[in-house]
Every structure is written in structure tokens, then in C-alpha cells.
Design an enzyme around this catalytic site. Structure first.
Site, PDB file in Angstrom:
ATOM      1  N   HIS A  67       0.820  -1.205   0.000  1.00  0.00           N
ATOM      2  CA  HIS A  67       0.000   0.000   0.000  1.00  0.00           C
ATOM      3  C   HIS A  67       0.856   1.258   0.000  1.00  0.00           C
ATOM      4  O   HIS A  67       0.390   2.323  -0.425  1.00  0.00           O
ATOM      5  CB  HIS A  67      -0.956  -0.008   1.198  1.00  0.00           C
ATOM      6  CG  HIS A  67      -2.152  -0.877   0.985  1.00  0.00           C
ATOM      7  ND1 HIS A  67      -3.453  -0.396   1.031  1.00  0.00           N
ATOM      8  CD2 HIS A  67      -2.253  -2.202   0.697  1.00  0.00           C
ATOM      9  CE1 HIS A  67      -4.293  -1.389   0.789  1.00  0.00           C
ATOM     10  NE2 HIS A  67      -3.592  -2.498   0.592  1.00  0.00           N
ATOM     11  N   VAL A  71       1.292   3.716  -4.099  1.00  0.00           N
ATOM     12  CA  VAL A  71       0.876   5.122  -4.085  1.00  0.00           C
ATOM     13  C   VAL A  71       2.104   5.991  -3.826  1.00  0.00           C
ATOM     14  O   VAL A  71       2.738   5.869  -2.777  1.00  0.00           O
ATOM     15  CB  VAL A  71      -0.192   5.379  -2.997  1.00  0.00           C
ATOM     16  CG1 VAL A  71      -0.670   6.827  -3.051  1.00  0.00           C
ATOM     17  CG2 VAL A  71      -1.363   4.426  -3.147  1.00  0.00           C
ATOM     18  N   ASP A  75       8.056   5.311  -0.633  1.00  0.00           N
ATOM     19  CA  ASP A  75       8.630   6.487   0.027  1.00  0.00           C
ATOM     20  C   ASP A  75       8.125   6.715   1.442  1.00  0.00           C
ATOM     21  O   ASP A  75       8.321   7.782   2.027  1.00  0.00           O
ATOM     22  CB  ASP A  75       8.352   7.739  -0.813  1.00  0.00           C
ATOM     23  CG  ASP A  75       6.869   8.098  -0.870  1.00  0.00           C
ATOM     24  OD1 ASP A  75       6.025   7.260  -0.458  1.00  0.00           O
ATOM     25  OD2 ASP A  75       6.544   9.215  -1.322  1.00  0.00           O
ATOM     26  N   ILE A 160      -5.254  -2.049  -5.694  1.00  0.00           N
ATOM     27  CA  ILE A 160      -6.090  -3.133  -6.227  1.00  0.00           C
ATOM     28  C   ILE A 160      -7.229  -3.429  -5.262  1.00  0.00           C
ATOM     29  O   ILE A 160      -7.005  -3.648  -4.071  1.00  0.00           O
ATOM     30  CB  ILE A 160      -5.256  -4.423  -6.425  1.00  0.00           C
ATOM     31  CG1 ILE A 160      -4.103  -4.178  -7.405  1.00  0.00           C
ATOM     32  CG2 ILE A 160      -6.133  -5.567  -6.894  1.00  0.00           C
ATOM     33  CD1 ILE A 160      -4.517  -3.869  -8.807  1.00  0.00           C
ATOM     34  N   THR A 247      -2.287 -23.090   4.945  1.00  0.00           N
ATOM     35  CA  THR A 247      -1.070 -22.763   5.709  1.00  0.00           C
ATOM     36  C   THR A 247      -1.075 -21.259   5.966  1.00  0.00           C
ATOM     37  O   THR A 247      -0.335 -20.497   5.333  1.00  0.00           O
ATOM     38  CB  THR A 247       0.197 -23.191   4.934  1.00  0.00           C
ATOM     39  OG1 THR A 247       0.178 -22.600   3.624  1.00  0.00           O
ATOM     40  CG2 THR A 247       0.264 -24.707   4.794  1.00  0.00           C
ATOM     41  N   ASP A 252       4.478 -19.720   1.439  1.00  0.00           N
ATOM     42  CA  ASP A 252       4.763 -20.855   0.559  1.00  0.00           C
ATOM     43  C   ASP A 252       3.928 -20.720  -0.712  1.00  0.00           C
ATOM     44  O   ASP A 252       3.276 -19.696  -0.926  1.00  0.00           O
ATOM     45  CB  ASP A 252       4.472 -22.178   1.280  1.00  0.00           C
ATOM     46  CG  ASP A 252       3.052 -22.257   1.823  1.00  0.00           C
ATOM     47  OD1 ASP A 252       2.186 -21.470   1.369  1.00  0.00           O
ATOM     48  OD2 ASP A 252       2.788 -23.108   2.701  1.00  0.00           O
TER      49      ASP A 252
END
Length: 325
Positions: A67, A71, A75, A160, A247, A252
Site C-alpha cells: 500500500h 501510491v 517512500d 487493487i 497454511t 509458501d
């Protein structure tokens, strides 16, 4: 002859300065080797301690990095607090792991004041979180500086959503310089972590008698019934479910096996197997954890290098949640 030698020396000198300039303007491995030699170790130990206390920490740190990087680039802008910052957008309301980054920053400020950026701390913390969850160790370049811009209005067009189709995801990823393969590989981050029930309620509906009907027919019905038990209609909005039912806290390739079995938690997961453009890659990664780890290494470095600030850009924050005064 002497003139030719002089010109040759001037050419070498100019090439040296071009090379030096290019090096200074980019990230590098062991960036803090001289200025703060134990920087990466201090971040690693902080993440290790937090992960041992709470197994959900690795998933939270990895999601926090995504996240941040999607955007304004990687930074540290998602770490800033205040009215109208990225953290105030509802899409970021469930983010966690901030305290881990702040703990590492506090430690680093004590030993190496105003030297290690919050952006680097977050990238290293997410990298280490994957290792502590069983994933591969990756050497990533450092030297990021902290951004000074953090706006909630920049979030929605760059993150997303869980109900996105492939075209919507490809559009965002390609705008960041990430490929279709990167999309499939980096989605593997969902092998750890959790989500709130409201992110999946649109995948099925329940009538007054309690009978369930699949809205998203790509979802395995038995898996959908399990999800319904965990996320009952009218249940608390604070209930969370694991991204990977098999899991949950292990990094994995089970995520891809789940997709092949039609047990992707989100629509944005399931579409990776149902769409022919990405199906082959999903199958490849489901068949080989080594392949997933090798692919993850390359794509993760690309992710953490997106839109970075270097040299005189941005600043080195003294506190990750606020700009320097």
C-alpha cells in the site's frame, strides 16, 4: 600526440563523473555500510521479536509495503498521520504493522540519528517478514528517502480492490512498470495475511432460509460454505478470515494450489486462474515452490524499487508518522 592523450584523459574523467552521478542517484546494496553498519540487523531483530509475539505481523508488514509502494512509490508516505493523508482513506483503514516500523525507527534514531529512512525501514521489514514466515531471503538495495506528500485522494486509483477483474489489475500494474507475470507473482503475498469478511460478501448470497447461492461461480462451493460459517450474515464487521485456509501463517506456494482448487479468497485472486492470460503462470507456481521463490525474489526487488526518492529528494524523517518540523 600529447593532445590525443589529454583528450583521452578528459574522456575518462567525464565517464567517471557520469558513472559516479548514476551511482549516487540510485539505490545500492549495503547503502548504510558506513553510515549505520547495523541498520539492517536492527530492523531484522525488531521484526523477529514482533513476529514471535504475533504471527499476524508478517502479513501486515507485507500488505503495508504494498500500500505504500503502489501510491507515490516506496517512500513511506503511507506511514504519515494527519487529516487527508493516505492512512485516512477507507482502503487503508485495516492496515497494520505501523508500530513495528516505529519501533525500528526509534532504535535506529538512537544509534544512527537522521540516517535511515522510514521508507527503507518498511522495505527491509517486509523483506524480513517474508523470511520469518518461511519465505526466501532477498538482498534488496537501500537508499530510499521519505516522501513529503501523502494524500488520501491518491489512494483509490492506485490500489487493487478485491473485486477487480484482470484488466483492471493489469492497468494499475502496468502503470507502475510491472508486468503480467509480476501481477501473478506478487499476488502470492496472499499466502499469508487476513481480510475482513466484508471483502468477500459479494461472492455469494444467502436467502432468508439460509440457503447459499454462488454469485461468483469460479468459487468452490464447499469452500464458500466454510467462508459463510466464518463470516455469517449479520456477523460483526470486525471478523477476519485467513487469506490461505491451508497454511495461514506460512509463506509458501499454497496460495497457487488454492487457486487451482478454486479456493481463492478474493475475486481478484480467482481471476488469475480463470483467465487464460495468467492461468499458465499460476499452474507453474502451484507445481514448484522453488519457482515461486525465485520469481518472488525478482518481482519483490522491482516492487520495492518503484518511484523511490533518492539524493536530495524528500527527507529522512525523525518520526515515521510525521514530517520533520
Amino acid at each position: 600526440m600529447e593532445l590525443n592523450v589529454l583528450l583521452y584523459k578528459l574522456l575518462l574523467l567525464s565517464l567517471f563523473w557520469v558513472s559516479a552521478s548514476a551511482t549516487n542517484s540510485s539505490l545500492s546494496i549495503n547503502f548504510y555500510a558506513t553510515s549505520c553498519p547495523t541498520a539492517e540487523l536492527m530492523v531484522k531483530n525488531t521484526v523477529k521479536s514482533a513476529s514471535e509475539s504475533d504471527p499476524k505481523i508478517p502479513g501486515r508488514l507485507l500488505r503495508l509495503l504494498f500500500h505504500d509502494c503502489m501510491v507515490e512509490g516506496c517512500d513511506g508516505s503511507v506511514l504519515l498521520e494527519g487529516n487527508g493523508t493516505e492512512r485516512t482513506d477507507p482502503a487503508n483503514g485495516s492496515l497494520g504493522g505501523f508500530a513495528v516500523v516505529e519501533s525500528a525507527k526509534k532504535l535506529l534514531e538512537f544509534f544512527c540519528p537522521e540516517t535511515v529512512s522510514c521508507a527503507d525501514i518498511l522495505a527491509l521489514a517486509a523483506r524480513d517478514a517474508v523470511v520469518f514466515a518461511g519465505g526466501p531471503m532477498i538482498q534488496i538495495p537501500t537508499g530510499r528517502r521519505d516522501g513529503k506528500v501523502s494524500s488520501a485522494s491518491n489512494v483509490r486509483g492506485n490500489i487493487i480492490d478485491t473485486n477487480f477483474g484482470l484488466d483492471e489489475m493489469v492497468q494499475i500494474f502496468s502503470s507502475k512498470g510491472l508486468s503480467l507475470d509480476d501481477l501473478v507473482i506478487l499476488s502470492g503475498a496472499h499466502t499469508i495475511g487476513s481480510a475482513h469478511c466484508n471483502t468477500i460478501r459479494d461472492r455469494f448470497q444467502v436467502d432468508p432460509k439460509g440457503n447459499m447461492t454462488l454469485i461468483d461461480t469460479s468459487l468452490d462451493k464447499m469452500y464458500a460454505l466454510k467462508l459463510l460459517k466464518q463470516c455469517p450474515v449479520g456477523g460483526s464487521a470486525s471478523i477476519t478470515i485467513n487469506n490461505d485456509p491451508e497454511t495461514s501463517f506460512k509463506f509458501d506456494n499454497q496460495y497457487y494450489k488454492n487457486l487451482v482448487s478454486h479456493q481463492g479468497l478474493f475475486q481478484s485472486d480467482s481471476v488469475l486462474f480463470s483467465d487464460e492470460r495468467t492461468k499458465t503462470k499460476v499452474v507453474e507456481l502451484s507445481n514448484s515452490q522453488d519457482s515461486f521463490f525465485q520469481n518472488w525474489t525478482s518481482s519483490f526487488v522491482k516492487l520495492t524499487s518503484m518511484g523511490v526518492k533518492t539524493d536530495n529528494e524528500g527527507e529522512i524523517r525523525r518520526l515515521c508518522q510525521s514530517l520533520n518540523g
